[in-house]
Design a protein around this motif. Structure first.
Motif, PDB file in Angstrom:
ATOM      1  N   LEU A 188      21.841 -27.661  25.143  1.00 45.31           N
ATOM      2  CA  LEU A 188      22.449 -28.337  23.997  1.00 45.31           C
ATOM      3  C   LEU A 188      22.551 -27.418  22.799  1.00 45.31           C
ATOM      4  O   LEU A 188      23.542 -27.443  22.049  1.00 45.31           O
ATOM      5  CB  LEU A 188      21.593 -29.571  23.615  1.00 45.31           C
ATOM      6  CG  LEU A 188      21.738 -30.798  24.529  1.00 45.31           C
ATOM      7  CD1 LEU A 188      20.671 -31.839  24.200  1.00 45.31           C
ATOM      8  CD2 LEU A 188      23.140 -31.400  24.380  1.00 45.31           C
ATOM      9  N   ARG A 189      21.550 -26.553  22.631  1.00 42.45           N
ATOM     10  CA  ARG A 189      21.593 -25.653  21.483  1.00 42.45           C
ATOM     11  C   ARG A 189      22.786 -24.694  21.634  1.00 42.45           C
ATOM     12  O   ARG A 189      23.473 -24.391  20.667  1.00 42.45           O
ATOM     13  CB  ARG A 189      20.268 -24.872  21.401  1.00 42.45           C
ATOM     14  CG  ARG A 189      20.179 -24.006  20.140  1.00 42.45           C
ATOM     15  CD  ARG A 189      18.818 -23.325  20.024  1.00 42.45           C
ATOM     16  NE  ARG A 189      17.787 -24.308  19.634  1.00 42.45           N
ATOM     17  CZ  ARG A 189      16.797 -24.653  20.415  1.00 42.45           C
ATOM     18  NH1 ARG A 189      16.687 -24.125  21.635  1.00 42.45           N
ATOM     19  NH2 ARG A 189      15.901 -25.534  20.015  1.00 42.45           N
ATOM     20  N   GLY A 190      23.054 -24.215  22.889  1.00 38.93           N
ATOM     21  CA  GLY A 190      24.195 -23.327  23.111  1.00 38.93           C
ATOM     22  C   GLY A 190      25.499 -24.053  22.861  1.00 38.93           C
ATOM     23  O   GLY A 190      26.453 -23.486  22.299  1.00 38.93           O
ATOM     24  N   GLN A 191      25.588 -25.328  23.261  1.00 39.29           N
ATOM     25  CA  GLN A 191      26.806 -26.109  23.054  1.00 39.29           C
ATOM     26  C   GLN A 191      27.071 -26.338  21.567  1.00 39.29           C
ATOM     27  O   GLN A 191      28.229 -26.332  21.122  1.00 39.29           O
ATOM     28  CB  GLN A 191      26.696 -27.456  23.787  1.00 39.29           C
ATOM     29  CG  GLN A 191      26.721 -27.318  25.303  1.00 39.29           C
ATOM     30  CD  GLN A 191      26.494 -28.656  25.997  1.00 39.29           C
ATOM     31  OE1 GLN A 191      26.050 -29.601  25.385  1.00 39.29           O
ATOM     32  NE2 GLN A 191      26.799 -28.680  27.309  1.00 39.29           N
ATOM     33  N   VAL A 192      26.014 -26.531  20.785  1.00 35.82           N
ATOM     34  CA  VAL A 192      26.179 -26.731  19.339  1.00 35.82           C
ATOM     35  C   VAL A 192      26.745 -25.470  18.725  1.00 35.82           C
ATOM     36  O   VAL A 192      27.677 -25.500  17.902  1.00 35.82           O
ATOM     37  CB  VAL A 192      24.831 -27.099  18.680  1.00 35.82           C
ATOM     38  CG1 VAL A 192      24.946 -27.041  17.167  1.00 35.82           C
ATOM     39  CG2 VAL A 192      24.380 -28.483  19.130  1.00 35.82           C
TER      40      VAL A 192
END
Length: 409
Positions: A367-371
């Motif tokens: 999720l952090r990469g997607q953000v």
């Protein structure tokens, strides 16, 4: 011939008295002088004056009856009318007439007084009868009986009425007394029967109480004595000569039992007091185990304390909860320490915790990469949505990491 204002003596010795109707012959006088003849009959007149005066005084100051007074007046009047005295006979008649009127007046007064007394006596007796008839229905046997006897004494002190009225009132009065006496007799006959029944019941209760006096089944017997006491009260009173003796036996049997129980309980209470001191000392020793630093040593120490605890007898009921609560608190603390240690050393639980943590960590990294990618593309709306989801997954991860620490990871 000799004379005075009220009489004279002629030459033949005949004595005359002067009256309103003319001269009347008084008598004859043969011996002595004419003066002596007049003096003799004048003394007879004075005698009548004295006699009338005495009668007037008796009528005025004594209870001389009208009949006796009239008889006395008639006797004097006969002498006056017979003209056997020399003097103012008319004055004597006048005095006698006034005396007759006085006697008649006194007779009427006494008649009125007797009528008044009779009316008062009638009213008093009617009130006595009314009260007696009211008392005839009373259940206050002693008070009403004493009052009826007092009414009889009062009745005896009252004057009699005419025979018919007096008999009628006395019949009602006597009937009321008889009715009360009959009811009282029936009441006490019934009471005697009830007291005889009570005596039989209480003799049975006494017999059972005496049989139980040596029992050592303290609880059951004490409860039975309470039931016997309730039965005793419900039985009512026996005859006085039996009641006190039965009660002394009944109470004496109970006293024997309860004295024995008190002695045993006193010994037991003393023993339980000593047991309480021992268990309080053991609870102090158990509490020294806390906090648990070495679970094995803590379990061994508590086991030793508990074995000695079980060897101690009962403690007083009112202190039991507090001292046992102290031991239970130490036991729960050790159990909680055991549960914590089990969770920490359980391989399966540790593996599950590690697997869950790894999954959550991968999800957070993704999720952090997607953000970051959404921000780079300028898609702030998607980035904000992904950040909120990231925050939720991060919170779950933090919780899982904390649980993993409990296993020493």
């Amino acid at each position: 011939m000799s004379s005075d204002p009220w009489g004279r003596v002629d030459e033949t010795g005949t004595v005359y008295v002067r009256t309103a109707e003319g001269e009347q012959v008084v008598g004859s006088w043969a011996a002595g002088s004419p003066e002596e003849a007049l003096a003799y009959f004048e003394r007879k007149y004075e005698g009548l004056v004295v006699e009338i005066g005495l009668l007037e005084k008796r009528v005025q100051t004594t209870d001389l009856s009208a009949k006796d007074a009239q008889t006395a007046i008639g006797h004097i009047r006969e002498q006056v009318d017979a003209h056997h005295a020399v003097g103012d006979l008319e004055a004597l008649r006048t005095r006698l007439e006034k005396l007759v009127q006085k006697v008649e007046s006194r007779r009427e007064e006494r008649k009125a007084q007797r009528a008044k007394q009779s009316d008062e006596a009638r009213k008093a007796k009617e009130e006595l009868v009314a009260e007696a008839e009211q008392l005839a229905a009373s259940d206050q046997w002693r008070v009403a009986g004493e009052r009826l006897r007092a009414l009889v004494d009062t009745w005896k002190g009252l004057p009699r009425l005419d025979r018919k009225s007096d008999d009628e009132l006395w019949h009602r009065f006597s009937h009321a007394r008889s009715a009360f006496s009959k009811r009282r007799k029936a009441h006490f006959a019934q009471l005697d029967s009830q007291r005889e029944d009570a005596r039989r019941v209480k003799e049975r209760l006494v017999a059972e109480a005496e049989a139980l006096s040596g029992s050592t089944d303290w609880g059951t017997t004490a409860a039975r004595y309470r039931e016997l006491m309730a039965d005793w009260k419900a039985a009512g009173r026996a005859q006085r000569e039996n009641e006190d003796d039965l009660w002394n036996r009944f109470r004496g049997a109970q006293d024997v039992f309860f004295a024995a129980r008190s002695s045993v309980f006193a010994e037991r209470d003393a023993e339980q007091g000593e047991n309480l001191k021992l268990k309080e000392a053991l609870a102090d020793e158990a509490e020294q185990i806390l906090p648990v630093r070495d679970l094995k040593s803590a379990r061994a120490a508590f086991r030793s304390v508990n074995e000695r605890w079980e060897a101690v007898g009962h403690v007083p009921r009112d202190a039991r909860g507090k001292v046992e609560g102290r031991m239970h608190a130490v036991e729960r603390a050790i159990q909680e320490a055991e549960e914590t240690e089990w969770r920490r050393t359980n391989p399966e639980a540790r593996a599950r915790a590690a697997g869950l943590t790894g999954q959550l960590q991968a999800a957070v990294d993704k999720l952090r990469g997607q953000v970051e990618q959404a921000r780079a593309q300028g898609n702030n709306s998607r980035a904000d949505k992904l950040e909120r989801e990231l925050e939720g997954r991060q919170a779950l991860l933090d919780q899982a990491l904390k649980g993993l620490e409990e296993f020493g990871g």
